[in-house]
Design an enzyme around this catalytic site. Structure first.
Site, PDB file in Angstrom:
ATOM      1  N   CYS A 145       0.824  -1.184   0.000  1.00 60.09           N
ATOM      2  CA  CYS A 145       0.000   0.000   0.000  1.00 60.09           C
ATOM      3  C   CYS A 145       0.864   1.242   0.000  1.00 60.09           C
ATOM      4  O   CYS A 145       2.085   1.152  -0.075  1.00 60.09           O
ATOM      5  CB  CYS A 145      -0.853   0.006   1.268  1.00 60.09           C
ATOM      6  SG  CYS A 145      -1.754  -1.542   1.519  1.00 60.09           S
ATOM      7  N   ARG A 176      -4.871   1.643  -0.106  1.00 56.20           N
ATOM      8  CA  ARG A 176      -4.776   0.187   0.053  1.00 56.20           C
ATOM      9  C   ARG A 176      -4.756  -0.590  -1.257  1.00 56.20           C
ATOM     10  O   ARG A 176      -5.553  -0.338  -2.152  1.00 56.20           O
ATOM     11  CB  ARG A 176      -5.961  -0.301   0.899  1.00 56.20           C
ATOM     12  CG  ARG A 176      -5.871  -1.798   1.182  1.00 56.20           C
ATOM     13  CD  ARG A 176      -6.950  -2.271   2.130  1.00 56.20           C
ATOM     14  NE  ARG A 176      -6.714  -3.675   2.442  1.00 56.20           N
ATOM     15  CZ  ARG A 176      -7.662  -4.581   2.582  1.00 56.20           C
ATOM     16  NH1 ARG A 176      -8.926  -4.231   2.466  1.00 56.20           N
ATOM     17  NH2 ARG A 176      -7.354  -5.827   2.858  1.00 56.20           N
ATOM     18  N   LEU A 177      -3.835  -1.547  -1.296  1.00 59.17           N
ATOM     19  CA  LEU A 177      -3.842  -2.588  -2.314  1.00 59.17           C
ATOM     20  C   LEU A 177      -4.281  -3.844  -1.572  1.00 59.17           C
ATOM     21  O   LEU A 177      -3.536  -4.391  -0.764  1.00 59.17           O
ATOM     22  CB  LEU A 177      -2.436  -2.759  -2.901  1.00 59.17           C
ATOM     23  CG  LEU A 177      -2.282  -3.767  -4.037  1.00 59.17           C
ATOM     24  CD1 LEU A 177      -3.015  -3.301  -5.295  1.00 59.17           C
ATOM     25  CD2 LEU A 177      -0.800  -3.971  -4.371  1.00 59.17           C
ATOM     26  N   ILE A 179      -4.847  -7.362  -0.439  1.00 63.03           N
ATOM     27  CA  ILE A 179      -4.230  -8.657  -0.725  1.00 63.03           C
ATOM     28  C   ILE A 179      -4.648  -9.709   0.305  1.00 63.03           C
ATOM     29  O   ILE A 179      -4.911 -10.852  -0.028  1.00 63.03           O
ATOM     30  CB  ILE A 179      -2.683  -8.513  -0.772  1.00 63.03           C
ATOM     31  CG1 ILE A 179      -2.300  -7.748  -2.054  1.00 63.03           C
ATOM     32  CG2 ILE A 179      -1.985  -9.873  -0.748  1.00 63.03           C
ATOM     33  CD1 ILE A 179      -0.858  -7.353  -2.153  1.00 63.03           C
ATOM     34  N   ASN A 228       2.187  -0.438   5.306  1.00 61.76           N
ATOM     35  CA  ASN A 228       2.482  -0.868   3.937  1.00 61.76           C
ATOM     36  C   ASN A 228       3.350  -2.113   4.035  1.00 61.76           C
ATOM     37  O   ASN A 228       4.426  -2.065   4.631  1.00 61.76           O
ATOM     38  CB  ASN A 228       3.238   0.257   3.213  1.00 61.76           C
ATOM     39  CG  ASN A 228       3.930  -0.216   1.937  1.00 61.76           C
ATOM     40  OD1 ASN A 228       4.960   0.307   1.557  1.00 61.76           O
ATOM     41  ND2 ASN A 228       3.388  -1.212   1.274  1.00 61.76           N
ATOM     42  N   GLY A 229       2.881  -3.204   3.456  1.00 56.81           N
ATOM     43  CA  GLY A 229       3.721  -4.403   3.442  1.00 56.81           C
ATOM     44  C   GLY A 229       2.977  -5.649   3.854  1.00 56.81           C
ATOM     45  O   GLY A 229       1.741  -5.708   3.768  1.00 56.81           O
ATOM     46  N   GLU A 230       3.749  -6.625   4.288  1.00 55.50           N
ATOM     47  CA  GLU A 230       3.173  -7.902   4.713  1.00 55.50           C
ATOM     48  C   GLU A 230       3.963  -8.430   5.899  1.00 55.50           C
ATOM     49  O   GLU A 230       5.185  -8.346   5.922  1.00 55.50           O
ATOM     50  CB  GLU A 230       3.284  -8.963   3.589  1.00 55.50           C
ATOM     51  CG  GLU A 230       2.733  -8.559   2.245  1.00 55.50           C
ATOM     52  CD  GLU A 230       1.220  -8.412   2.210  1.00 55.50           C
ATOM     53  OE1 GLU A 230       0.547  -8.954   3.115  1.00 55.50           O
ATOM     54  OE2 GLU A 230       0.725  -7.732   1.301  1.00 55.50           O
ATOM     55  N   ASP A 278      -3.153  -9.192   8.549  1.00 57.60           N
ATOM     56  CA  ASP A 278      -1.855  -9.113   9.237  1.00 57.60           C
ATOM     57  C   ASP A 278      -1.696  -7.752   9.923  1.00 57.60           C
ATOM     58  O   ASP A 278      -0.965  -7.622  10.901  1.00 57.60           O
ATOM     59  CB  ASP A 278      -0.695  -9.400   8.278  1.00 57.60           C
ATOM     60  CG  ASP A 278      -0.713  -8.542   7.020  1.00 57.60           C
ATOM     61  OD1 ASP A 278      -1.765  -7.951   6.699  1.00 57.60           O
ATOM     62  OD2 ASP A 278       0.338  -8.465   6.348  1.00 57.60           O
ATOM     63  N   GLY A 318      13.407 -13.710  -7.366  1.00 54.01           N
ATOM     64  CA  GLY A 318      14.631 -14.282  -6.798  1.00 54.01           C
ATOM     65  C   GLY A 318      15.583 -13.232  -6.254  1.00 54.01           C
ATOM     66  O   GLY A 318      16.752 -13.521  -5.986  1.00 54.01           O
TER      67      GLY A 318
END
Lengths: 645, 82
Positions: free
Chosen positions: A2, A49-50, A52, A74-76, A99, A368
């Site tokens: 986000c 917000r995105l 997810i 913002n994040g996970e 989360d 990766g």
């Protein structure tokens, strides 16, 4: 994933909702699904917000049960399910399955130390109203961005610098020391940014704003001390490291598939993205779509390897082909996202690739990224090893011949006569003891483009030494580490967050509302990799040896065995053709415009431009100079002279 | 010849910035004047300008690493074989 923003007025004046709205609107590309603002007297938080995880209930800013804590995030946090269970056992009650709420409850439980238990990528701010404290934090490797500044008694923070510039009092000036750093290292040294007075929270740091005081503290450090102890490694220990690494990578990938939307993967055709894709296919039931970028120019194109990995793993793959024209065309928009000068065009294809991902309906991709830094993949590590090996016997005629094995993908370097190779990578007693031994050839080459700086800039920088500032940022133990580990630290803690994860990573993906996730950057993987002795990461000159041991049977043997091909993109040809630059290139580099910006010498830039017009620029230095000057000029135009929104 | 060579070095490797003083004896490598690919540009320029061909074993710092070394080398090379 986000966009976040917020303000805190030190004088207790009410937070300005219009300002917050403007700030968050500026980063709506990071979060187009929802938007929210929370104001508590002098403090305001905003969120784009995105969606997810927990698509229905994850609205932010989000409060705890008694509404004494509010978060914009913002994040996970990938281990949120495990933390949530633990918190429920301790009596916490949850209103959502997100989360975000786990962060709040864990903060209630552990205070500022809560971040030490998080496995994830984050930038967040919690307004702790009981303690009248704003608590901000950024993940261990600075995957997610967090900038801040103060002006006229207001503390402001945001995911992107452009949001901060929405406050009319924030000055818009180039930090010339920051410019010097970019034109040496490719990054600015946090907390410094390219904008004077605007700072970023460094990797692995948290910050509090309380009673008019701003304090930041480190909560995590990358430590290479154990790996630097020289010892013999037996086959059994090698096997154990390989198994531990694979186990952790499988788990790191598994928890990074947690999402309520489909997850895709970037497939470059190399070892790292191949392993991640293989792990998803072999160890989980998650359906996976892969995305690749290919190039018209065969020097950069990796399509045959991408096809091979994709076929081997039975993965559906979408690709987008990049031409010189595509790269040149998107470059100004790329700079609007990077918010800093760049010395390569490499972010442009990522910008184009994230657009493809989004068009295919995906919001999340695994990549990766990080493997080369933590497991010893880059040629700079080989270069360090060879130069040090040579330094032991500087008169040896044989040892420098190993330098020919470096950079096999750079034909122009391969054509160098041996005598010149020896001279370019010169090793002397003084350099051997330099703390930046590994990076000296690269940084010295890059620094040469500073001959383009204007007299004004040179005068201002006369008393500055960017190496001193870098040295002040090193951990105490750094000087006791092996030279390979030192090189890894410089790559992982500076270039990775300062360029790879930001300019090529977060900003390019989020330009099209796509979230990148990086299993190799799970801190458990990073910490294990830091323990592995350098001679297992690079066995003689075989890079990422221990990772290749993990990858046996997981990816095609030809991909495992192929020489390392770092990701690169074409440079000069993207900006000049038929003796002329693109319109915006000619405008940005015109003498009058260079004079107006005041950062470079107009006549010198003209020489550079002429060289490109005549098709005579072939060197790495010329290409870096062009990308550096052009991106700086575009940045000044977009952020300082005009405001694009 | 000296001026031509100096002009080429200044224009190509210093973007025409003349205040970066270097003497005719200064090593291009030690002064950081030539990057890792610059030597190929230098060789191409000399071959074209003076109509000579470099042998592989002639592309060495002893012949190319300063204005004076270049002049010495070119003087030898341009003398017609007896």
């Amino acid at each position: 994933m986000c966009g976040i923003a917020g303000v805190l007025n030190f004088d207790d004046a009410g937070a300005d909702p219009d300002l917050l709205r403007r700030m968050i609107q500026t980063v709506r590309h990071r979060g187009p699904d929802d938007c929210g603002i929370h104001i508590d007297r002098n403090v305001g938080l905003a969120h784009a917000r995105l969606s997810i995880i927990d698509l229905a209930c994850g609205h932010q800013p989000m409060p705890n049960e008694d509404r004494s804590l509010w978060i914009t995030f913002n994040g996970e946090i990938f281990n949120y399910l495990e933390l949530r269970e633990d918190l429920i056992r301790k009596g916490h009650r949850f209103a959502t399955h997100s989360d975000t709420e786990v962060i709040l409850h864990h903060y209630e439980e552990k205070g500022e130390d809560c971040v030490k238990d998080f496995n994830g990528q984050w930038a967040f701010a919690i307004w702790d109203s009981k303690n009248q404290k704003l608590f901000l934090s950024r993940d261990r490797l600075a995957v997610r961005p967090l900038f801040y500044t103060t002006c006229n008694g207001v503390f402001l923070f945001a995911s992107e610098i452009k949001s901060l510039l929405r406050h009319p009092g924030v000055s818009r000036e180039v930090d010339r020391v920051g410019l010097d750093q970019v034109f040496t290292f490719w990054f600015t040294l946090p907390p410094r940014t390219i904008f004077r007075g605007i700072q970023e929270l460094p990797a692995g740091h948290s910050m509090t704003v309380q009673n008019g005081c701003i304090k930041s503290q480190r909560y995590w450090q990358l430590d290479y001390s154990p790996a630097s102890e020289i010892r013999k490694i037996g086959r059994r220990e090698e096997q154990e490291y390989s198994e531990q690494l694979l186990d952790l990578l499988v788990d790191a990938t598994r928890i990074r598939l947690r999402a309520d939307v489909p997850v895709g993967a970037y497939l470059s055709g190399g070892l790292d993205s191949g392993i991640i894709t293989a792990i998803v296919r072999r160890f989980t039931n998650t359906p996976l779509k892969a995305f690749s970028v290919t190039f018209d120019d065969p020097e950069f194109n990796e399509a045959p390897y991408q096809e091979e990995v994709s076929r081997f793993l039975g993965t559906e793959r979408h690709e987008i082909r990049c031409s010189y024209d595509d790269i040149g065309q998107v470059f100004p928009r790329v700079i609007w996202q990077t918010e800093k000068p760049i010395l390569r065009t490499a972010p442009s294809p990522f910008f184009i690739l994230s657009r493809l991902v989004r068009e295919q309906g995906y919001k999340v991709v695994l990549t990766g990224e990080g493997s080369d830094e933590i497991l010893g993949g880059y040629d700079i590590f080989k270069e360090t090893k060879i130069r040090r090996f040579w330094g032991v016997q500087p008169d040896s005629q044989v040892r420098p011949l190993l330098l020919k094995r470096l950079y096999p993908y750079l034909p122009i370097l391969q054509e160098q006569p041996p005598e010149y190779l020896k001279a370019f990578f010169h090793v002397n007693a003084e350099d051997l003891s330099n703390p930046f031994f590994s990076h000296l050839p690269r940084w010295m080459l890059t620094s040469r483009i500073k001959v383009l700086f204007s007299d004004d800039v040179k005068d201002e920088l006369r008393s500055e030494n960017c190496y001193t500032e870098l040295e002040a940022n090193l951990p105490e133990d750094y000087y006791r580490w092996d030279s390979f580990c030192r090189a890894q630290y410089l790559e992982a803690m500076f270039l990775l967050p300062g360029y790879i994860l930001s300019s090529q990573g977060d900003r390019m993906a989020m330009a099209h509302s796509v979230e990148g996730r990086f299993p190799f950057l799970d801190h458990r993987v990073v910490q294990l990799a830091a323990l592995i002795p350098p001679n297992l990461k690079m066995k003689v000159l075989n890079e990422k040896y221990i990772l290749k041991r993990c990858a046996e049977h997981l990816i095609p043997r030809s991909v495992e065995k192929r020489p390392k091909q770092p990701y690169r993109a074409p440079e000069g040809k993207s900006f000049f053709s038929n003796g002329r630059g693109r319109d915006y290139v000619e405008a940005a580099l015109a003498p009058a415009q260079i004079r107006k910006t005041g950062l470079f010498r107009p006549a010198a830039v003209q020489k550079l431009v002429d060289k490109f017009r005549r098709g005579l620029a072939i060197g790495i230095k010329d290409n870096m100079a062009l990308a550096g000057v052009l991106s700086t000029q575009l940045m000044v135009d977009q952020f300082i002279e005009h405001l694009m929104w | 010849m000296r001026e031509e060579l100096r002009r080429f070095i200044i224009d190509n490797f210093l973007f025409g910035v003349e205040d970066s003083q270097f003497s005719d004896d200064d090593s291009f490598l030690e002064k950081g004047l030539i990057d890792s690919t610059g030597v190929l540009e230098l060789v191409a320029f000399i071959e074209e300008q003076y109509g000579i061909r470099f042998q592989d074993d002639e592309i060495i710092p002893e012949n190319l690493d300063s204005v004076n070394k270049l002049i010495q080398f070119l003087n030898k090379k341009l003398v017609p074989a007896a």
